[in-house]
Scaffold this motif. Structure first.
Motif, PDB file in Angstrom:
ATOM      1  N   SER A   1      65.230-127.871  40.537  1.00  0.00           N
ATOM      2  CA  SER A   1      66.692-127.884  40.643  1.00  0.00           C
ATOM      3  C   SER A   1      67.187-127.690  42.067  1.00  0.00           C
ATOM      4  O   SER A   1      68.351-127.910  42.361  1.00  0.00           O
ATOM      5  CB  SER A   1      67.294-126.804  39.745  1.00  0.00           C
ATOM      6  OG  SER A   1      66.991-125.510  40.247  1.00  0.00           O
ATOM      7  N   GLY A   2      66.319-127.220  42.975  1.00  0.00           N
ATOM      8  CA  GLY A   2      66.714-126.980  44.364  1.00  0.00           C
ATOM      9  C   GLY A   2      66.306-125.598  44.820  1.00  0.00           C
ATOM     10  O   GLY A   2      65.425-124.958  44.237  1.00  0.00           O
TER      11      GLY A   2
ATOM     12  N   GLU B   1      61.876-122.641  45.892  1.00  0.00           N
ATOM     13  CA  GLU B   1      62.580-123.750  45.245  1.00  0.00           C
ATOM     14  C   GLU B   1      61.857-124.175  43.979  1.00  0.00           C
ATOM     15  O   GLU B   1      60.670-123.923  43.808  1.00  0.00           O
ATOM     16  CB  GLU B   1      62.710-124.935  46.196  1.00  0.00           C
ATOM     17  CG  GLU B   1      61.401-125.546  46.633  1.00  0.00           C
ATOM     18  CD  GLU B   1      61.567-126.625  47.697  1.00  0.00           C
ATOM     19  OE1 GLU B   1      62.692-127.096  47.921  1.00  0.00           O
ATOM     20  OE2 GLU B   1      60.553-126.994  48.304  1.00  0.00           O
ATOM     21  N   ASP B   2      62.630-124.806  43.115  1.00  0.00           N
ATOM     22  CA  ASP B   2      62.062-125.466  41.942  1.00  0.00           C
ATOM     23  C   ASP B   2      62.676-126.855  41.862  1.00  0.00           C
ATOM     24  O   ASP B   2      63.323-127.302  42.827  1.00  0.00           O
ATOM     25  CB  ASP B   2      62.269-124.638  40.668  1.00  0.00           C
ATOM     26  CG  ASP B   2      63.719-124.491  40.232  1.00  0.00           C
ATOM     27  OD1 ASP B   2      64.615-125.151  40.820  1.00  0.00           O
ATOM     28  OD2 ASP B   2      63.968-123.719  39.292  1.00  0.00           O
TER      29      ASP B   2
END
Length: 155
Positions: A56-57, A53-54
């Motif tokens: 943004s999700g 994940e980052d």
């Protein structure tokens, strides 16, 4: 598994509370496939899912099971199309290898899945076999994680 930062994304073990988010990035589950949704729920409940994940999700997920001749088996690896080519798949495969609890770790992919074959080659996995008859007209290639492949087989 603690969260591990890999550049612009993190890899961590998913929990049951991540089930809906994992379903939300799985192209098969998103089409309404109830069986895939049930698999994802079971995998998350069992602690078999690792996610990348980052901010943004979720970017992708990987599932390791231990039902393939009592050895580790990457049963699922999926990366969202926008995240492909960023090292997400490689990060998930490396996390699977690092956390595998058996001497050997396998996976498979269809002959038609050239992107997965390229990823496995770049990640150092070795082709070890071919099985016909699982998907009609599209044999399954099996791979062994070279970093884990020298262990002895348990009875």
């Amino acid at each position: 598994m603690d969260a591990v930062g890999l550049g612009d994304f993190t890899v961590r073990r998913a929990s049951e509370s991540d089930t809906n988010a994992v379903v939300g990035i799985d192209v098969i589950a998103m089409t309404g496939d109830a069986e895939r949704r049930a698999h994802i729920a079971r995998w998350c409940r069992q602690g078999a899912v690792t996610v990348a994940e980052d901010a943004s999700g979720l970017l992708g997920y990987c599932v390791v099971e231990y039902t393939f001749f009592e050895q580790g088996f990457v049963a699922m690896l999926m990366v969202t199309p926008p995240a492909r080519g960023r090292g997400v798949g490689r990060g998930l495969l490396d996390a699977a290898a690092a956390s595998c609890t058996t001497p050997k770790l396998f996976t498979s992919t269809n002959v038609s899945n050239q992107p997965m074959q390229r990823l496995l080659g770049r990640a150092g996995w070795s082709p070890v076999g071919l099985v016909h008859g699982l998907d009609e007209g599209d044999p399954e290639l099996f791979y062994l994680c070279a970093a884990r492949g020298s262990g002895r087989r348990h009875p």
